[in-house]
Design a protein around this motif. Structure first.
Motif, PDB file in Angstrom:
ATOM      1  N   GLU A 294      15.986  -0.412 -14.849  1.00 41.91           N
ATOM      2  CA  GLU A 294      16.323  -0.356 -16.277  1.00 41.91           C
ATOM      3  C   GLU A 294      15.157   0.198 -17.088  1.00 41.91           C
ATOM      4  OE1 GLU A 294      17.422  -4.344 -17.151  1.00 41.91           O
ATOM      5  OE2 GLU A 294      19.482  -4.121 -16.393  1.00 41.91           O
ATOM      6  N   HIS A 295      13.954  -0.229 -16.731  1.00 43.47           N
ATOM      7  CA  HIS A 295      12.766   0.300 -17.413  1.00 43.47           C
ATOM      8  C   HIS A 295      12.603   1.790 -17.138  1.00 43.47           C
ATOM      9  CE1 HIS A 295      10.859  -3.231 -19.194  1.00 43.47           C
ATOM     10  NE2 HIS A 295      11.174  -3.936 -18.108  1.00 43.47           N
ATOM     11  N   GLU A 296      12.869   2.206 -15.921  1.00 44.04           N
ATOM     12  CA  GLU A 296      12.757   3.629 -15.568  1.00 44.04           C
ATOM     13  C   GLU A 296      13.747   4.467 -16.371  1.00 44.04           C
ATOM     14  OE1 GLU A 296      11.082   6.789 -14.120  1.00 44.04           O
ATOM     15  OE2 GLU A 296      10.502   4.940 -13.082  1.00 44.04           O
ATOM     16  N   VAL A 297      14.999   3.995 -16.452  1.00 49.44           N
ATOM     17  CA  VAL A 297      16.025   4.729 -17.195  1.00 49.44           C
ATOM     18  C   VAL A 297      15.666   4.807 -18.679  1.00 49.44           C
ATOM     19  CG1 VAL A 297      18.428   4.625 -17.971  1.00 49.44           C
ATOM     20  CG2 VAL A 297      17.880   4.220 -15.563  1.00 49.44           C
ATOM     21  N   ALA A 298      15.206   3.699 -19.238  1.00 49.90           N
ATOM     22  CA  ALA A 298      14.847   3.685 -20.659  1.00 49.90           C
ATOM     23  C   ALA A 298      13.691   4.620 -20.949  1.00 49.90           C
ATOM     24  CB  ALA A 298      14.496   2.258 -21.090  1.00 49.90           C
ATOM     25  N   GLU A 299      12.699   4.631 -20.076  1.00 50.45           N
ATOM     26  CA  GLU A 299      11.538   5.498 -20.273  1.00 50.45           C
ATOM     27  C   GLU A 299      11.922   6.968 -20.153  1.00 50.45           C
ATOM     28  OE1 GLU A 299       7.739   6.439 -21.298  1.00 50.45           O
ATOM     29  OE2 GLU A 299       8.708   4.465 -21.329  1.00 50.45           O
ATOM     30  N   ARG A 300      12.810   7.271 -19.218  1.00 52.26           N
ATOM     31  CA  ARG A 300      13.278   8.657 -19.092  1.00 52.26           C
ATOM     32  C   ARG A 300      14.031   9.095 -20.344  1.00 52.26           C
ATOM     33  NH1 ARG A 300      15.304   9.842 -12.869  1.00 52.26           N
ATOM     34  NH2 ARG A 300      13.320   9.306 -11.869  1.00 52.26           N
ATOM     35  N   ALA A 301      14.832   8.193 -20.900  1.00 50.11           N
ATOM     36  CA  ALA A 301      15.562   8.523 -22.124  1.00 50.11           C
ATOM     37  C   ALA A 301      14.596   8.772 -23.275  1.00 50.11           C
ATOM     38  CB  ALA A 301      16.524   7.386 -22.482  1.00 50.11           C
TER      39      ALA A 301
ATOM     40  N   VAL B 160       8.557   2.817 -12.635  1.00 51.91           N
ATOM     41  CA  VAL B 160       8.611   1.758 -11.620  1.00 51.91           C
ATOM     42  C   VAL B 160       7.235   1.592 -10.985  1.00 51.91           C
ATOM     43  CG1 VAL B 160       9.617   1.048  -9.423  1.00 51.91           C
ATOM     44  CG2 VAL B 160      11.071   2.112 -11.171  1.00 51.91           C
ATOM     45  N   ALA B 161       6.570   2.719 -10.688  1.00 51.68           N
ATOM     46  CA  ALA B 161       5.240   2.663 -10.080  1.00 51.68           C
ATOM     47  C   ALA B 161       4.247   1.937 -10.978  1.00 51.68           C
ATOM     48  CB  ALA B 161       4.744   4.076  -9.785  1.00 51.68           C
ATOM     49  N   ARG B 162       4.395   2.110 -12.282  1.00 54.56           N
ATOM     50  CA  ARG B 162       3.470   1.487 -13.232  1.00 54.56           C
ATOM     51  C   ARG B 162       3.763  -0.001 -13.429  1.00 54.56           C
ATOM     52  NH1 ARG B 162       4.247   1.192 -18.687  1.00 54.56           N
ATOM     53  NH2 ARG B 162       5.870   2.811 -18.559  1.00 54.56           N
ATOM     54  N   LEU B 163       5.034  -0.369 -13.381  1.00 53.82           N
ATOM     55  CA  LEU B 163       5.413  -1.729 -13.752  1.00 53.82           C
ATOM     56  C   LEU B 163       5.650  -2.679 -12.582  1.00 53.82           C
ATOM     57  CD1 LEU B 163       7.906  -1.013 -16.703  1.00 53.82           C
ATOM     58  CD2 LEU B 163       5.501  -1.666 -16.838  1.00 53.82           C
TER      59      LEU B 163
ATOM     60  N   ALA C 144       0.825  -1.210   0.000  1.00 60.18           N
ATOM     61  CA  ALA C 144       0.000   0.000   0.000  1.00 60.18           C
ATOM     62  C   ALA C 144       0.859   1.261   0.000  1.00 60.18           C
ATOM     63  CB  ALA C 144      -0.941  -0.011   1.199  1.00 60.18           C
ATOM     64  N   ARG C 145       2.020   1.181   0.657  1.00 64.89           N
ATOM     65  CA  ARG C 145       2.889   2.363   0.750  1.00 64.89           C
ATOM     66  C   ARG C 145       3.681   2.621  -0.529  1.00 64.89           C
ATOM     67  NH1 ARG C 145       6.943   1.102   4.740  1.00 64.89           N
ATOM     68  NH2 ARG C 145       7.612   3.286   4.584  1.00 64.89           N
ATOM     69  N   LEU C 146       3.906   1.568  -1.306  1.00 61.42           N
ATOM     70  CA  LEU C 146       4.780   1.695  -2.475  1.00 61.42           C
ATOM     71  C   LEU C 146       4.373   2.808  -3.442  1.00 61.42           C
ATOM     72  CD1 LEU C 146       5.924  -1.895  -3.513  1.00 61.42           C
ATOM     73  CD2 LEU C 146       7.358   0.075  -2.969  1.00 61.42           C
ATOM     74  N   PRO C 147       3.108   2.917  -3.853  1.00 63.90           N
ATOM     75  CA  PRO C 147       2.762   3.979  -4.791  1.00 63.90           C
ATOM     76  C   PRO C 147       3.106   5.375  -4.277  1.00 63.90           C
ATOM     77  CG  PRO C 147       0.999   2.371  -4.675  1.00 63.90           C
ATOM     78  CD  PRO C 147       1.971   2.032  -3.578  1.00 63.90           C
ATOM     79  N   LEU C 148       2.878   5.603  -2.992  1.00 66.56           N
ATOM     80  CA  LEU C 148       3.210   6.909  -2.414  1.00 66.56           C
ATOM     81  C   LEU C 148       4.708   7.153  -2.425  1.00 66.56           C
ATOM     82  CD1 LEU C 148       0.749   6.921   0.640  1.00 66.56           C
ATOM     83  CD2 LEU C 148       0.505   8.144  -1.530  1.00 66.56           C
ATOM     84  N   LEU C 149       5.468   6.133  -2.049  1.00 68.94           N
ATOM     85  CA  LEU C 149       6.927   6.271  -2.016  1.00 68.94           C
ATOM     86  C   LEU C 149       7.495   6.500  -3.418  1.00 68.94           C
ATOM     87  CD1 LEU C 149       7.769   3.428   0.533  1.00 68.94           C
ATOM     88  CD2 LEU C 149       7.936   5.901   0.930  1.00 68.94           C
ATOM     89  N   LEU C 150       6.989   5.750  -4.406  1.00 67.20           N
ATOM     90  CA  LEU C 150       7.498   5.882  -5.774  1.00 67.20           C
ATOM     91  C   LEU C 150       7.101   7.228  -6.376  1.00 67.20           C
ATOM     92  CD1 LEU C 150       6.784   2.247  -6.999  1.00 67.20           C
ATOM     93  CD2 LEU C 150       9.016   3.265  -6.480  1.00 67.20           C
ATOM     94  N   THR C 151       5.943   7.730  -6.013  1.00 72.36           N
ATOM     95  CA  THR C 151       5.548   9.069  -6.463  1.00 72.36           C
ATOM     96  C   THR C 151       6.454  10.123  -5.848  1.00 72.36           C
ATOM     97  OG1 THR C 151       3.236   8.394  -6.735  1.00 72.36           O
ATOM     98  CG2 THR C 151       3.678  10.757  -6.511  1.00 72.36           C
TER      99      THR C 151
END
Length: 264
Positions: free
Chosen positions: A49-56, A22-25, A8-15
């Motif tokens: 890795e997904h986060e870095v690729a999406e940011r790029a 990361v929050a989506r995947l 439950a805490r993860l979405p808040l922390l990732l935001t």
């Protein structure tokens, strides 16, 4: 209970950490990791890795929008067969950027109207943005007018400095600038400011001998050419107009289709 609370805490922390990918995947990747027994390091590395690729990807999209490149003009759509004097291998090497951009090398692209200078310069700019470089494409006359306005408002130095964020500045149709326009010396100041620091790509219909029509005096013409050529790659596209050939082919097709088939 603890696992449920952590989930439950993860979405808040990732935001809070601004990790939207990361929050989506993480739910789907987390399920895969649980099912296949991934170690924590592999799970974390996969998410990041997904986060870095999406940011790029987002960064490239922003830079493409900022570059103002003409739509549809890429290396894939450029007809190298129509311009045999331009080497595909050489253009692909330039598209990687790096060393020539690091040294502030310029590219000077000459040829008559309609041979594809704008297309090739825009295509190269597009490839460089995809490779992670900042590029700006502009008609030379438009930029000259903007710099003239900046000079009148006593902010020319700041306007030129702002262009430093672009590793390549593509000035299309230099030949249409005329010294009769007020204060075209701002173009010389831009060239001087970027000399040996930032690269410029110029397309021009006319060779250097006709550039006296652009700058206010011959001495400035010589100085501008000297700065551009000192570190430069010169590409000549002296071939028949691609637009003219395309139009002629279209007319031929229409004429052929309009001719009645011979009767038996």
């Amino acid at each position: 209970m603890t696992r449920t609370t952590d989930t439950a805490r993860l979405p808040l922390l990732l935001t809070e950490l601004r990790l939207p990918t990361v929050a989506r995947l993480w739910p789907s990747i987390g399920d895969t990791a649980d099912t296949e027994g991934w170690p924590a390091a592999r799970t974390l590395a996969t998410l990041l890795e997904h986060e870095v690729a999406e940011r790029a990807n987002r960064r490239t999209a922003r830079h493409l929008a900022d570059a103002r490149l003409p739509a549809g003009k890429t290396l894939d759509t450029f007809d190298f067969a129509a311009t045999p004097m331009v080497s595909l291998a050489r253009i692909n090497a330039l598209a990687a950027g790096d060393s020539w951009l690091d040294s502030g090398t310029n590219i000077l692209l000459f040829g008559p109207p309609g041979v594809g200078k704008t297309h090739l310069s825009a295509a190269l700019g597009h490839a460089l943005v995809e490779a992670g470089h900042r590029v700006l494409f502009t008609r030379t006359t438009d930029l000259v007018q903007q710099l003239q306005t900046a000079r009148q408002e006593l902010r020319l130095a700041a306007a030129i400095e702002k262009l430093d964020k672009y590793r390549l500045l593509i000035l299309d149709d230099l030949s249409y600038v005329r010294k009769s326009q007020a204060e075209t010396s701002v173009l010389f100041e831009l060239i001087s400011a970027r000399y040996e620091r930032r690269s410029i790509l110029i397309t021009a219909n006319q060779p250097f001998g006709a550039w006296d029509d652009i700058f206010p005096d011959p001495a400035m013409t010589v100085a501008a050419i000297d700065r551009l050529v000192h570190h430069a790659i010169i590409l000549e596209m002296n071939t028949a107009s691609y637009r003219q050939k395309t139009a002629q082919a279209r007319i031929t097709d229409i004429t052929s289709s309009a001719d009645p088939s011979p009767s038996n």
